[in-house]
Scaffold this motif. Sequence first.
Motif, PDB file in Angstrom:
ATOM      1  N   GLN A  64      -2.210 -17.319  -3.519  1.00  0.00           N
ATOM      2  CA  GLN A  64      -1.590 -16.601  -2.409  1.00  0.00           C
ATOM      3  C   GLN A  64      -0.559 -15.585  -2.905  1.00  0.00           C
ATOM      4  OE1 GLN A  64      -0.018 -19.359   0.464  1.00  0.00           O
ATOM      5  NE2 GLN A  64      -2.035 -20.165   1.042  1.00  0.00           N
ATOM      6  N   LEU A  65       0.185 -15.953  -3.953  1.00  0.00           N
ATOM      7  CA  LEU A  65       1.149 -15.016  -4.529  1.00  0.00           C
ATOM      8  C   LEU A  65       0.428 -13.791  -5.103  1.00  0.00           C
ATOM      9  CD1 LEU A  65       4.037 -14.275  -5.326  1.00  0.00           C
ATOM     10  CD2 LEU A  65       3.736 -15.667  -7.399  1.00  0.00           C
ATOM     11  N   GLU A  66      -0.683 -14.038  -5.771  1.00  0.00           N
ATOM     12  CA  GLU A  66      -1.479 -12.931  -6.295  1.00  0.00           C
ATOM     13  C   GLU A  66      -1.919 -11.998  -5.171  1.00  0.00           C
ATOM     14  OE1 GLU A  66      -5.569 -12.247  -8.925  1.00  0.00           O
ATOM     15  OE2 GLU A  66      -5.260 -14.103  -7.792  1.00  0.00           O
ATOM     16  N   GLU A  67      -2.391 -12.578  -4.067  1.00  0.00           N
ATOM     17  CA  GLU A  67      -2.841 -11.770  -2.937  1.00  0.00           C
ATOM     18  C   GLU A  67      -1.684 -10.977  -2.335  1.00  0.00           C
ATOM     19  OE1 GLU A  67      -4.616 -14.472  -0.232  1.00  0.00           O
ATOM     20  OE2 GLU A  67      -6.312 -14.983  -1.546  1.00  0.00           O
ATOM     21  N   LYS A  68      -0.521 -11.615  -2.189  1.00  0.00           N
ATOM     22  CA  LYS A  68       0.628 -10.925  -1.606  1.00  0.00           C
ATOM     23  C   LYS A  68       1.039  -9.720  -2.449  1.00  0.00           C
ATOM     24  CE  LYS A  68       2.056 -13.097   2.136  1.00  0.00           C
ATOM     25  NZ  LYS A  68       2.318 -12.387   3.426  1.00  0.00           N
ATOM     26  N   ALA A 107       9.119 -14.933  -3.042  1.00  0.00           N
ATOM     27  CA  ALA A 107       8.839 -14.488  -4.413  1.00  0.00           C
ATOM     28  C   ALA A 107       8.215 -13.103  -4.428  1.00  0.00           C
ATOM     29  CB  ALA A 107       7.914 -15.486  -5.105  1.00  0.00           C
ATOM     30  N   ALA A 108       7.272 -12.837  -3.521  1.00  0.00           N
ATOM     31  CA  ALA A 108       6.634 -11.524  -3.470  1.00  0.00           C
ATOM     32  C   ALA A 108       7.652 -10.442  -3.135  1.00  0.00           C
ATOM     33  CB  ALA A 108       5.506 -11.540  -2.444  1.00  0.00           C
ATOM     34  N   GLU A 109       8.558 -10.740  -2.224  1.00  0.00           N
ATOM     35  CA  GLU A 109       9.588  -9.775  -1.842  1.00  0.00           C
ATOM     36  C   GLU A 109      10.526  -9.489  -3.017  1.00  0.00           C
ATOM     37  OE1 GLU A 109      11.520  -7.190   0.752  1.00  0.00           O
ATOM     38  OE2 GLU A 109       9.721  -8.388   1.187  1.00  0.00           O
ATOM     39  N   ALA A 113      -0.879  -8.104  -4.577  1.00  0.00           N
ATOM     40  CA  ALA A 113      -1.954  -7.103  -4.528  1.00  0.00           C
ATOM     41  C   ALA A 113      -1.879  -6.305  -3.228  1.00  0.00           C
ATOM     42  CB  ALA A 113      -3.308  -7.796  -4.664  1.00  0.00           C
ATOM     43  N   GLU A 114      -1.507  -6.973  -2.120  1.00  0.00           N
ATOM     44  CA  GLU A 114      -1.366  -6.276  -0.845  1.00  0.00           C
ATOM     45  C   GLU A 114      -0.297  -5.197  -0.905  1.00  0.00           C
ATOM     46  OE1 GLU A 114      -0.542  -9.257   2.021  1.00  0.00           O
ATOM     47  OE2 GLU A 114      -2.575 -10.108   2.022  1.00  0.00           O
ATOM     48  N   VAL A 156      -2.631  -6.825 -10.444  1.00  0.00           N
ATOM     49  CA  VAL A 156      -2.265  -8.190 -10.817  1.00  0.00           C
ATOM     50  C   VAL A 156      -3.381  -8.831 -11.635  1.00  0.00           C
ATOM     51  CG1 VAL A 156      -1.489 -10.439  -9.993  1.00  0.00           C
ATOM     52  CG2 VAL A 156      -0.955  -8.386  -8.667  1.00  0.00           C
ATOM     53  N   HIS A 157      -3.030  -9.444 -12.766  1.00  0.00           N
ATOM     54  CA  HIS A 157      -3.960 -10.229 -13.571  1.00  0.00           C
ATOM     55  C   HIS A 157      -3.481 -11.677 -13.540  1.00  0.00           C
ATOM     56  CE1 HIS A 157      -5.848  -6.632 -15.350  1.00  0.00           C
ATOM     57  NE2 HIS A 157      -4.620  -6.133 -15.357  1.00  0.00           N
TER      58      HIS A 157
END
Length: 359
Positions: free
Chosen positions: A98-102, A58-60, A104-105, A110-111
């Motif tokens: 974890q998705l939020e962190e990914k 999802a992050a990708e 943000a990385e 991200v909110h």
Amino acid sequence: MIIDSYQCSSCYFEDKKPSNRIDSSTISPPQPRAEFENVLVMFVCIERYDGREEVDQAAEEFGALVDMLGERPLILCPNVHLSVDKAPEKLAVLLIGQLEEKLAERGYQVHRLSFGYHKRYGLECNGNVGSVVGRRFYGSEHKQFLRLMTRLGVCPPDALPKDMPVWAEVLMQRQLKVLGSRRETYNAAKKMCEDQLDATGQGELWTCMLFEGERQPMDDYLSQLYTIIEEYPDVRVHRAMNLSVPGFSNAARHLFRKYPEAIESGRLRIYNSKVSDIEFMLSREAVLLAFPQIPRKQGSHAGEISFGIYCKDADFAKNLIQWYSSFLVDPEVGWIRTESDLNAVISELEEEMFEEERE
């Protein structure tokens, strides 16, 4: 994991009240009304068996989407209603975090909105190409099949991929065939019916509303079924029908009156089914799952078939047949043996629907 995203020129979100249907320990502190401009809103639903693999996918994917649309803040909004295979709340909270962190990385702002609340919100979408995008991330083939087996009731909800029964490895052996159209699915069903005519002394067919929602090829399919009942006394037919739907309850009454001897002898067995978003056919040698284009609400037939999954494997069929009564058939009703019992079941279902409408 399912994500629906909307490119919004403006939007707002407001917590109304916490849900009383989920683990209260997972409900986050309430947030004040939040308003945003020029953002990408992402409604996120974590599904059973999702994990880091789906988070990475999802992050990708949505990192690429943001690159295409232009960088803008991302709004993550939990939305459990996007799937019937929702994950336990604790897992959902963990993976959304974890998705939020990914994201943000990757350098995105991200909110993350509150978890566990009924929300009031408004979106003003730009309407350009890519402004509304939906994605589903399935992970490995083992996870995909395990999700299906859990849905069918074959595996318990807390099962892991390693817990799949040995016979389910048929997926890995590529014996499952995806039928990409209604015509292919219908042809597979017709072939399964015809095979019963050659199964002398051991023919048996389990069906659940298959193609009865169709104008065509309903007549061809039913005439083939009638042929089996009338001309092949060694073939037993198990018929599960959603009797809460008037069309199906009338069809059941018709079968009781048209084939009283077959009903009495047990060659034709009628059951009530609560299934509304999948249609089914089983024989001793093959399995056919048929899926609708748009799943309907409980109490209606699946409607127009868009694709199917077919497998001709005796061990696979044998194990799914064992679950026929627990998944497709209403266990509170069971095998309906007389027309008076049928009418009692239909009356009870009609009363239940009436009470639900009143509420």
